[in-house]
Each structure stands twice: as C-alpha cells, then as structure tokens.
Enzyme design. Structure first.
Site, PDB file in Angstrom:
ATOM      1  N   SER A 183       0.843  -1.202   0.000  1.00 42.81           N
ATOM      2  CA  SER A 183       0.000   0.000   0.000  1.00 42.81           C
ATOM      3  C   SER A 183       0.869   1.239   0.000  1.00 42.81           C
ATOM      4  O   SER A 183       2.013   1.219   0.482  1.00 42.81           O
ATOM      5  CB  SER A 183      -0.898   0.013   1.245  1.00 42.81           C
ATOM      6  OG  SER A 183      -1.525   1.271   1.427  1.00 42.81           O
ATOM      7  N   TYR A 196      -2.572  -0.589  10.214  1.00 38.45           N
ATOM      8  CA  TYR A 196      -2.661  -1.025   8.816  1.00 38.45           C
ATOM      9  C   TYR A 196      -1.375  -0.681   8.064  1.00 38.45           C
ATOM     10  O   TYR A 196      -0.812  -1.515   7.362  1.00 38.45           O
ATOM     11  CB  TYR A 196      -3.857  -0.350   8.152  1.00 38.45           C
ATOM     12  CG  TYR A 196      -3.997  -0.604   6.669  1.00 38.45           C
ATOM     13  CD1 TYR A 196      -4.565  -1.778   6.191  1.00 38.45           C
ATOM     14  CD2 TYR A 196      -3.583   0.352   5.732  1.00 38.45           C
ATOM     15  CE1 TYR A 196      -4.694  -2.009   4.823  1.00 38.45           C
ATOM     16  CE2 TYR A 196      -3.716   0.137   4.374  1.00 38.45           C
ATOM     17  CZ  TYR A 196      -4.280  -1.040   3.924  1.00 38.45           C
ATOM     18  OH  TYR A 196      -4.416  -1.258   2.572  1.00 38.45           O
TER      19      TYR A 196
END
Length: 291
Positions: A183, A196
C-alpha cells in the site's frame, strides 16, 4: 478505456458506507470498473494456475479477470461475500478458462493448507500466488488501537501471507511467482491507519527478504502498492464524507479503479518481469512524495 472514462466514473461516486468489512462490491454506487474492455489478453499466462486471496471483489477481482484474459486458470479465496464471488467466477469463465471459488478465513493458520489443497485438487498445480486480502480500521487516536484490533489487522494482512506461502512453496518451481499487495501507506504513512500501515510495511519488507531467499530457486517475489482505489474496503472503512473525498488529494485529483491496477499484477506474473524480484510497483495517482 481512456483516462477520461475513468475520470467520468469518479465524478459519479457519492458518499456511502457499508457496515462490515471487507465490504460488498454489488452494493457500491457505482460499482468499480474491474474489467477494462479495451484490455486485450495476449496469452502471457497461458497454462498457468493462479490463486488470489480476496479475489471476489476490488483489486483482487480485477486481477482475476485480467489473469483470465491472459489464459490463466484462476482460483479466488474470499471470506463470506458469496454473491461477489459468484459474479467474479462467471466473469472469469466468460474468457474461456477454469475458475474456482473458496470461502475461508485467511487469518487462520490452517487456511493456507486448505487453499493449496483445494487448488491442487482442482487444477493439479499452482504457479502464481497473489496475497491480496486485507483489512483496515481507522483510529485517529493511537491509544484507541486495541490489542484485538492490532491482532486482527496483522493476522489478516501479514500472518496470512506466511501461512499461504509456507503451504504453496513446496509446489512452486522455477519461473513461478508470488505477488503481494502492499500500500501507499507503507511508504507515506497514515496518521489514522497506523496498524494497517505497519502491516503493509511488513509486507514490503517480507517481499524483499523472501525474494532474496528464493532467488536461487528462480521463484520471483514482488509487490504492488496501490494508492486510493475504489474498492469495497473504502465504504466499509470510512464515513460518507471521506468516501466522497477519497483520492482527491492525489496529484491526479481522483481515486483509481481496480482495472487500472490489474495490469501491474499481469506484468509481475508474466515473463515480462523475468529480471525483477523484491520490487514494488506503485500505482498511486502520482502520489510518490516519499515512495
């Protein structure tokens, strides 16, 4: 499909939410673009067998369809989004290849063995492993990240990769590939998605280390780091305002569509990337300030 069409789609997205992760694609308005009809396969993956976690929707669905266009038989795993999975299977099969759907919780240690066993039973081999499934839980205050949330984030996003790769590796050979979904948050950080972001940073480090470890076996390991992409995880994560503004802060001033990310996975799965391992492709709307 031209960039103008993607931009037009972006303008149609309104604020919306879903109650549970990882979210349902069929409930999104409008539904994401996962099959770019302008993308024509050229047999890059003929005869290959791919397994994609989180392949029922979002980026995973787009990758599954792109792989099918390139001639691969595709297995997808998903949690409990049965309709999304069925829709994805039908789309994969429409391109003349075989498809398999498997409902499982990839955060469980036994899930990796279960997935590989079913793929081998159905197809007899496995060549491409895409670790794509993930979860995220926003918390603006670091102290609000509970131990349970931390464990769930890491169990789904990073532990699952260890479980699946350990089960798949004895069946992979020279020329086979592993692709992980990282990500932009692993590189730019995110003040509201700390756990995350940390899990995605771990994926980036795992990708590099595993690539070095498997280089002599000629098994390549790479990653894709998407920016803001219109997937079910977005309305299942954020409030209506954040959903409506999603992607506006990128230099391209819009979110991306899953179909815009999928070709990066095709590249990494095919011989086109034969001299690449341990690398990450950034598909993030030019938001590379720290990547």
């Amino acid at each position: 499909m031209t960039q103008d069409k993607y931009e037009k789609m972006n303008e149609q997205i309104i604020g919306q939410t879903q109650a549970h992760q990882p979210g349902i694609e069929a409930k999104m308005v409008p539904e994401p673009i996962f099959d770019d009809k302008d993308y024509k396969g050229s047999g890059k993956l003929d005869g290959k067998v791919a397994l994609i976690t989180g392949g029922d929707s979002g980026i995973g669905r787009a990758v599954a369809v792109a792989f099918a266009k390139e001639g691969a038989n595709v297995a997808i795993s998903y949690l409990d989004e049965h309709k999304d999975a069925e829709d994805t299977i039908r789309c994969i099969q429409s391109y003349g290849v075989q498809a398999l759907k498997i409902a499982t919780d990839i955060s469980k240690p036994e899930s990796g063995k279960e997935l590989i066993k079913k793929v081998l039973h159905e197809f007899g081999k496995i060549n491409i492993v895409v670790n794509n499934a993930g979860k995220q839980f926003p918390q603006q205050n670091f102290l609000d990240i509970s131990n349970n949330q931390l464990h769930e984030t890491f169990e789904t996003n990073i532990y699952s990769i260890f479980y699946l790769v350990k089960s798949a590796l004895p069946h992979l050979s020279s020329g086979d590939v592993i692709i992980n979904t990282s990500s932009i948050t692993a590189y730019n950080g995110s003040p509201g998605l700390i756990d995350y972001s940390a899990s995605k940073g771990a994926i980036t480090a795992l990708t590099r280390s595993l690539a070095l470890n498997l280089a002599k076996k000629k098994i390549r390991v790479n990653a894709v780091a998407p920016g803001p992409i219109w997937t079910p995880l977005i309305p299942a994560t954020f409030d209506k305002q954040k959903v409506e503004e999603h992607g506006e802060d990128t230099p391209m001033a819009r979110r991306g569509q899953p179909a815009e990310v999928a070709p990066a996975y095709v590249f990494l799965a095919s011989n086109d990337s034969s001299y690449m391992s341990g690398q990450t492709i950034h598909v993030d709307g030019a938001d590379f300030t720290t990547s």
